[in-house]
Scaffold this motif. Structure first.
Motif, PDB file in Angstrom:
ATOM      1  N   SER A  37     -94.891  -7.780 -92.563  1.00  0.00           N
ATOM      2  CA  SER A  37     -94.230  -9.097 -92.572  1.00  0.00           C
ATOM      3  C   SER A  37     -92.712  -8.938 -92.540  1.00  0.00           C
ATOM      4  O   SER A  37     -92.009  -9.725 -91.909  1.00  0.00           O
ATOM      5  CB  SER A  37     -94.662  -9.906 -93.798  1.00  0.00           C
ATOM      6  OG  SER A  37     -94.335  -9.221 -94.993  1.00  0.00           O
ATOM      7  N   ASP A  38     -92.196  -7.899 -93.209  1.00  0.00           N
ATOM      8  CA  ASP A  38     -90.753  -7.633 -93.176  1.00  0.00           C
ATOM      9  C   ASP A  38     -90.307  -7.309 -91.755  1.00  0.00           C
ATOM     10  O   ASP A  38     -89.277  -7.801 -91.288  1.00  0.00           O
ATOM     11  CB  ASP A  38     -90.392  -6.448 -94.087  1.00  0.00           C
ATOM     12  CG  ASP A  38     -90.581  -6.728 -95.557  1.00  0.00           C
ATOM     13  OD1 ASP A  38     -90.362  -7.881 -95.981  1.00  0.00           O
ATOM     14  OD2 ASP A  38     -90.934  -5.785 -96.290  1.00  0.00           O
ATOM     15  N   THR A  39     -91.083  -6.482 -91.074  1.00  0.00           N
ATOM     16  CA  THR A  39     -90.739  -6.078 -89.710  1.00  0.00           C
ATOM     17  C   THR A  39     -90.707  -7.284 -88.784  1.00  0.00           C
ATOM     18  O   THR A  39     -89.791  -7.419 -87.965  1.00  0.00           O
ATOM     19  CB  THR A  39     -91.740  -5.022 -89.195  1.00  0.00           C
ATOM     20  OG1 THR A  39     -91.697  -3.887 -90.076  1.00  0.00           O
ATOM     21  CG2 THR A  39     -91.412  -4.583 -87.781  1.00  0.00           C
ATOM     22  N   ILE A  40     -91.665  -8.172 -88.921  1.00  0.00           N
ATOM     23  CA  ILE A  40     -91.696  -9.395 -88.099  1.00  0.00           C
ATOM     24  C   ILE A  40     -90.451 -10.227 -88.363  1.00  0.00           C
ATOM     25  O   ILE A  40     -89.797 -10.700 -87.440  1.00  0.00           O
ATOM     26  CB  ILE A  40     -92.991 -10.203 -88.379  1.00  0.00           C
ATOM     27  CG1 ILE A  40     -94.214  -9.444 -87.848  1.00  0.00           C
ATOM     28  CG2 ILE A  40     -92.895 -11.604 -87.776  1.00  0.00           C
ATOM     29  CD1 ILE A  40     -95.550  -9.992 -88.338  1.00  0.00           C
ATOM     30  N   GLU A  41     -90.110 -10.396 -89.642  1.00  0.00           N
ATOM     31  CA  GLU A  41     -88.918 -11.186 -90.000  1.00  0.00           C
ATOM     32  C   GLU A  41     -87.645 -10.520 -89.476  1.00  0.00           C
ATOM     33  O   GLU A  41     -86.773 -11.187 -88.909  1.00  0.00           O
ATOM     34  CB  GLU A  41     -88.853 -11.354 -91.523  1.00  0.00           C
ATOM     35  CG  GLU A  41     -89.947 -12.251 -92.060  1.00  0.00           C
ATOM     36  CD  GLU A  41     -90.162 -12.147 -93.561  1.00  0.00           C
ATOM     37  OE1 GLU A  41     -90.698 -13.119 -94.127  1.00  0.00           O
ATOM     38  OE2 GLU A  41     -89.813 -11.112 -94.172  1.00  0.00           O
ATOM     39  N   MET A  42     -87.528  -9.223 -89.654  1.00  0.00           N
ATOM     40  CA  MET A  42     -86.328  -8.512 -89.200  1.00  0.00           C
ATOM     41  C   MET A  42     -86.193  -8.575 -87.680  1.00  0.00           C
ATOM     42  O   MET A  42     -85.078  -8.682 -87.164  1.00  0.00           O
ATOM     43  CB  MET A  42     -86.355  -7.061 -89.694  1.00  0.00           C
ATOM     44  CG  MET A  42     -86.186  -6.991 -91.196  1.00  0.00           C
ATOM     45  SD  MET A  42     -86.266  -5.364 -92.037  1.00  0.00           S
ATOM     46  CE  MET A  42     -86.900  -4.241 -90.890  1.00  0.00           C
ATOM     47  N   ASN A  43     -87.301  -8.541 -86.968  1.00  0.00           N
ATOM     48  CA  ASN A  43     -87.254  -8.656 -85.503  1.00  0.00           C
ATOM     49  C   ASN A  43     -86.740 -10.024 -85.058  1.00  0.00           C
ATOM     50  O   ASN A  43     -86.212 -10.160 -83.953  1.00  0.00           O
ATOM     51  CB  ASN A  43     -88.620  -8.368 -84.880  1.00  0.00           C
ATOM     52  CG  ASN A  43     -88.970  -6.896 -84.918  1.00  0.00           C
ATOM     53  OD1 ASN A  43     -88.097  -6.039 -85.019  1.00  0.00           O
ATOM     54  ND2 ASN A  43     -90.259  -6.601 -84.861  1.00  0.00           N
ATOM     55  N   LYS A  44     -86.872 -11.041 -85.916  1.00  0.00           N
ATOM     56  CA  LYS A  44     -86.336 -12.373 -85.627  1.00  0.00           C
ATOM     57  C   LYS A  44     -84.915 -12.532 -86.174  1.00  0.00           C
ATOM     58  O   LYS A  44     -84.318 -13.586 -86.034  1.00  0.00           O
ATOM     59  CB  LYS A  44     -87.244 -13.455 -86.219  1.00  0.00           C
ATOM     60  CG  LYS A  44     -88.615 -13.545 -85.552  1.00  0.00           C
ATOM     61  CD  LYS A  44     -89.397 -14.759 -86.014  1.00  0.00           C
ATOM     62  CE  LYS A  44     -90.016 -14.517 -87.359  1.00  0.00           C
ATOM     63  NZ  LYS A  44     -90.869 -15.632 -87.834  1.00  0.00           N
ATOM     64  N   GLY A  45     -84.422 -11.478 -86.812  1.00  0.00           N
ATOM     65  CA  GLY A  45     -83.086 -11.552 -87.403  1.00  0.00           C
ATOM     66  C   GLY A  45     -83.069 -12.245 -88.739  1.00  0.00           C
ATOM     67  O   GLY A  45     -82.019 -12.712 -89.190  1.00  0.00           O
ATOM     68  N   GLU A  46     -84.188 -12.317 -89.420  1.00  0.00           N
ATOM     69  CA  GLU A  46     -84.274 -12.939 -90.739  1.00  0.00           C
ATOM     70  C   GLU A  46     -84.148 -11.868 -91.820  1.00  0.00           C
ATOM     71  O   GLU A  46     -84.533 -10.710 -91.602  1.00  0.00           O
ATOM     72  CB  GLU A  46     -85.616 -13.651 -90.916  1.00  0.00           C
ATOM     73  CG  GLU A  46     -85.820 -14.801 -89.954  1.00  0.00           C
ATOM     74  CD  GLU A  46     -87.217 -15.388 -90.029  1.00  0.00           C
ATOM     75  OE1 GLU A  46     -88.079 -14.863 -90.772  1.00  0.00           O
ATOM     76  OE2 GLU A  46     -87.466 -16.381 -89.321  1.00  0.00           O
TER      77      GLU A  46
END
Length: 175
Positions: free
Chosen positions: A132-141
């Motif tokens: 979930s962190d990786t998904i968020e970081m890929n969106k710049g979150e």
């Protein structure tokens, strides 16, 4: 808290249904004199004569135009050693215009909090991102592992932020 009004120690609290509640109500307790006009409020730890000032306005508050006005008012009262922090919430897409305006306006003084925590926060804390962190970081979150909720950071997030701000202060030559 505490805050000081005319030298009197008071407490500031907020009542709201959400972080963007337009009917949020601020309450000050501990000040009993009548205020007849706008009165400056000094927040705990605020030192207008600080050698280095870090300004963070608006995570729970006003729109960009009002935040810029508040920031500009603060800058007018300090020396040239300051950092303006951007918001930590949102994504690359949702914050692009705002962050571009802040970078254009404040230049080297601007610290893109959201981007820096999204890009480097987990590494600085030696944390392995969850999926979930990786998904968020890929969106710049800012990843969930650095937040206590959708807006606020947790201990790891604040520690990473503190380390990055220290680097920024050194990079600007303030220390």
């Amino acid at each position: 808290n505490p805050i000081y009004i005319n030298g009197v120690k008071c407490t500031l609290s907020i009542s709201q249904t959400s972080n963007s509640d337009p009917k949020a109500k601020y309450t000050i307790t501990g000040y009993n004199d009548k205020l007849l006009a706008e009165t400056p409020v000094k927040f705990s730890g605020c030192d207008i004569t600080a050698k280095i000032t870090v300004i963070f306005v608006g995570q729970n508050g006003p729109d960009l135009a009002e935040r810029l006005s508040i920031i500009d008012s603060m800058i007018s009262k300090i020396n040239d050693k300051y950092i303006i922090m951007g918001l930590s919430s949102g994504s690359t897409a949702s914050r692009a215009d705002e962050e571009a305006q802040m970078l254009s306006k404040y230049g080297v003084h601007y610290f893109n909090t959201r981007y820096m925590l999204s890009k480097y926060g987990m590494n600085i804390m030696n944390l392995t991102p969850k999926s979930s962190d990786t998904i968020e970081m890929n969106k710049g979150e800012v990843p969930s592992s650095l937040r206590s909720d959708a807006v606020h950071l947790n201990a790891n997030g604040y520690t990473a932020l503190g380390k990055m701000l220290a680097q920024k202060i050194r990079a600007c030559g303030y220390v």
